[in-house]
Design a protein around this motif. Structure first.
Motif, PDB file in Angstrom:
ATOM      1  N   ASN A 165       0.728  -1.197   0.100  1.00  0.00           N
ATOM      2  CA  ASN A 165       0.013  -0.017  -0.295  1.00  0.00           C
ATOM      3  C   ASN A 165       0.665   1.145  -0.097  1.00  0.00           C
ATOM      4  N   GLU A 166       2.186   1.083  -0.114  1.00  0.00           N
ATOM      5  CA  GLU A 166       2.969   2.263  -0.468  1.00  0.00           C
ATOM      6  C   GLU A 166       3.548   2.568  -1.632  1.00  0.00           C
ATOM      7  N   VAL A 167       3.559   3.634  -2.322  1.00  0.00           N
ATOM      8  CA  VAL A 167       4.080   4.003  -3.665  1.00  0.00           C
ATOM      9  C   VAL A 167       5.725   3.839  -3.352  1.00  0.00           C
ATOM     10  N   GLN A 168       6.177   3.029  -4.404  1.00  0.00           N
ATOM     11  CA  GLN A 168       7.494   2.940  -4.583  1.00  0.00           C
ATOM     12  C   GLN A 168       8.070   3.611  -5.720  1.00  0.00           C
ATOM     13  N   SER A 169       7.201   3.827  -6.694  1.00  0.00           N
ATOM     14  CA  SER A 169       7.706   4.657  -7.910  1.00  0.00           C
ATOM     15  C   SER A 169       6.493   5.114  -8.816  1.00  0.00           C
ATOM     16  N   TYR A 170       6.458   6.171  -9.439  1.00  0.00           N
ATOM     17  CA  TYR A 170       5.465   6.745 -10.589  1.00  0.00           C
ATOM     18  C   TYR A 170       6.170   7.421 -11.775  1.00  0.00           C
ATOM     19  N   ASN A 171       5.288   7.741 -12.580  1.00  0.00           N
ATOM     20  CA  ASN A 171       5.761   8.345 -13.714  1.00  0.00           C
ATOM     21  C   ASN A 171       4.863   9.585 -13.854  1.00  0.00           C
ATOM     22  N   THR A 172       5.473  10.830 -13.989  1.00  0.00           N
ATOM     23  CA  THR A 172       4.808  12.179 -14.313  1.00  0.00           C
ATOM     24  C   THR A 172       4.623  12.459 -15.597  1.00  0.00           C
ATOM     25  N   VAL A 173       3.369  12.366 -16.055  1.00  0.00           N
ATOM     26  CA  VAL A 173       3.181  12.474 -17.580  1.00  0.00           C
ATOM     27  C   VAL A 173       3.176  13.849 -17.912  1.00  0.00           C
ATOM     28  N   MET A 174       2.237  14.764 -16.837  1.00  0.00           N
ATOM     29  CA  MET A 174       1.890  16.252 -17.467  1.00  0.00           C
ATOM     30  C   MET A 174       1.871  17.005 -16.087  1.00  0.00           C
ATOM     31  N   ASN A 175       2.452  18.107 -16.225  1.00  0.00           N
ATOM     32  CA  ASN A 175       2.199  18.897 -15.069  1.00  0.00           C
ATOM     33  C   ASN A 175       1.792  20.490 -15.861  1.00  0.00           C
ATOM     34  N   GLN A 176       1.678  21.468 -14.964  1.00  0.00           N
ATOM     35  CA  GLN A 176       1.493  22.758 -15.461  1.00  0.00           C
ATOM     36  C   GLN A 176       2.344  23.281 -16.375  1.00  0.00           C
ATOM     37  N   ASN A 177       3.660  22.887 -16.075  1.00  0.00           N
ATOM     38  CA  ASN A 177       4.820  23.290 -17.092  1.00  0.00           C
ATOM     39  C   ASN A 177       4.258  22.903 -18.646  1.00  0.00           C
ATOM     40  N   ASP A 178       3.336  22.056 -18.934  1.00  0.00           N
ATOM     41  CA  ASP A 178       2.959  21.350 -20.154  1.00  0.00           C
ATOM     42  C   ASP A 178       1.973  22.310 -20.809  1.00  0.00           C
ATOM     43  N   ILE A 179       1.380  23.180 -19.780  1.00  0.00           N
ATOM     44  CA  ILE A 179      -0.037  23.982 -20.241  1.00  0.00           C
ATOM     45  C   ILE A 179       0.477  25.072 -21.412  1.00  0.00           C
ATOM     46  N   VAL A 180       0.001  25.193 -22.314  1.00  0.00           N
ATOM     47  CA  VAL A 180       0.356  25.960 -23.574  1.00  0.00           C
ATOM     48  C   VAL A 180      -0.459  27.242 -23.489  1.00  0.00           C
ATOM     49  N   ASN A 181       0.121  28.621 -23.334  1.00  0.00           N
ATOM     50  CA  ASN A 181      -0.564  29.626 -23.387  1.00  0.00           C
ATOM     51  C   ASN A 181      -1.662  29.938 -22.460  1.00  0.00           C
ATOM     52  N   GLU A 182      -1.434  29.295 -21.376  1.00  0.00           N
ATOM     53  CA  GLU A 182      -2.396  29.417 -20.166  1.00  0.00           C
ATOM     54  C   GLU A 182      -3.789  28.823 -20.224  1.00  0.00           C
ATOM     55  N   GLU A 183      -3.944  27.931 -21.548  1.00  0.00           N
ATOM     56  CA  GLU A 183      -5.072  27.352 -21.931  1.00  0.00           C
ATOM     57  C   GLU A 183      -5.551  26.150 -21.271  1.00  0.00           C
ATOM     58  N   ALA A 184      -5.833  26.394 -20.036  1.00  0.00           N
ATOM     59  CA  ALA A 184      -6.402  25.341 -18.893  1.00  0.00           C
ATOM     60  C   ALA A 184      -7.614  25.540 -17.849  1.00  0.00           C
ATOM     61  N   ARG A 185      -8.496  24.958 -18.160  1.00  0.00           N
ATOM     62  CA  ARG A 185      -9.549  25.470 -16.965  1.00  0.00           C
ATOM     63  C   ARG A 185     -10.263  23.991 -16.307  1.00  0.00           C
ATOM     64  N   ILE A 186     -10.523  24.242 -15.012  1.00  0.00           N
ATOM     65  CA  ILE A 186     -11.582  23.425 -14.444  1.00  0.00           C
ATOM     66  C   ILE A 186     -12.907  24.211 -13.978  1.00  0.00           C
ATOM     67  N   ILE A 187     -14.044  23.269 -14.292  1.00  0.00           N
ATOM     68  CA  ILE A 187     -15.202  24.111 -13.948  1.00  0.00           C
ATOM     69  C   ILE A 187     -15.737  23.168 -12.737  1.00  0.00           C
ATOM     70  N   VAL A 188     -16.106  23.678 -11.865  1.00  0.00           N
ATOM     71  CA  VAL A 188     -16.625  22.899 -10.456  1.00  0.00           C
ATOM     72  C   VAL A 188     -17.943  23.350 -10.134  1.00  0.00           C
ATOM     73  N   ASN A 189     -18.788  22.219 -10.128  1.00  0.00           N
ATOM     74  CA  ASN A 189     -20.154  22.308  -9.687  1.00  0.00           C
ATOM     75  C   ASN A 189     -20.641  21.445  -8.593  1.00  0.00           C
ATOM     76  N   GLU A 190     -20.779  22.090  -7.363  1.00  0.00           N
ATOM     77  CA  GLU A 190     -21.508  21.096  -6.470  1.00  0.00           C
ATOM     78  C   GLU A 190     -22.763  20.934  -6.595  1.00  0.00           C
ATOM     79  N   LEU A 191     -23.292  19.840  -6.798  1.00  0.00           N
ATOM     80  CA  LEU A 191     -24.676  19.391  -7.152  1.00  0.00           C
ATOM     81  C   LEU A 191     -25.712  19.273  -5.787  1.00  0.00           C
TER      82      LEU A 191
END
Length: 188
Positions: free
Chosen positions: A132-158
């Protein structure tokens, strides 16, 4: 102490935002609900978590969408289900006095010039977990991969207490988008 908490949150976000490639497309919903796609690969979301921390004049909400369970978010090290595959994480900043995660659109803001904004986006996969403990993982993408600040998340609590998240970004890996609607575990 606050700086240590921020580093921990950012590290955990990166850790939880892992995802493994899958040749299987999600067939649970024809609208691709509870999935995300990046670089033409689709991933299923089975679990969702929200954790709040304060940093200076900001409240930080970490939103984690995963395939696999986080068994103990607050332990050190965190404990995961042994079948944990990948995680997608967002950190949104709100004014510290905001006592709940607002139902709004959070646009990425690299410079942090706005009051409510997306500050971190991360996706990781290839988790190797033992006892149950992480030994390793691979980072595929992070905020450095965002092009021209084109990213968003829309949050709605129902009205029934569940959440709906819709998100997209233009990244160096290609178009990224997805959604999740359902139960979210609130981590204290």
């Amino acid at each position: 102490m606050k700086f240590t908490k921020l580093i921990t949150v950012l590290f955990l976000t990166g850790l939880l935002i892992s995802c493994s490639s899958s040749d299987e497309n999600n067939t649970n919903d024809v609208n691709n609900q509870n999935t995300f796609t990046i670089a033409n690969n689709s991933y299923e979301i089975t679990n969702a978590y929200i954790k709040r921390d304060n940093l200076g004049n900001s409240g930080l909400y970490t939103i984690l969408l995963t395939k696999g369970e986080i068994l103990d978010f607050n332990s050190n090290p965190q404990l995961f289900s042994n079948d944990f595959e990948y995680g997608l994480g967002f950190v949104v900043r709100v004014p510290v006095e905001a006592s709940i995660l607002p139902s709004i659109t959070f646009n990425y803001d690299e410079d942090g010039n706005s009051n409510n904004y997306l500050s971190v986006l991360s996706f990781s996969n290839q988790y190797q977990i033992s006892n149950n403990e992480v030994q390793s993982y691979n980072t595929v993408m992070n905020q450095n991969d965002i092009v021209n600040e084109e990213a968003r998340i829309i949050v709605n609590e129902l009205n029934d207490g569940t959440f709906n998240f819709n998100f997209n970004a233009v990244t160096t890996l290609g178009q990224f988008n997805g959604s999740y609607t359902g139960v979210v575990e609130i981590i204290n």
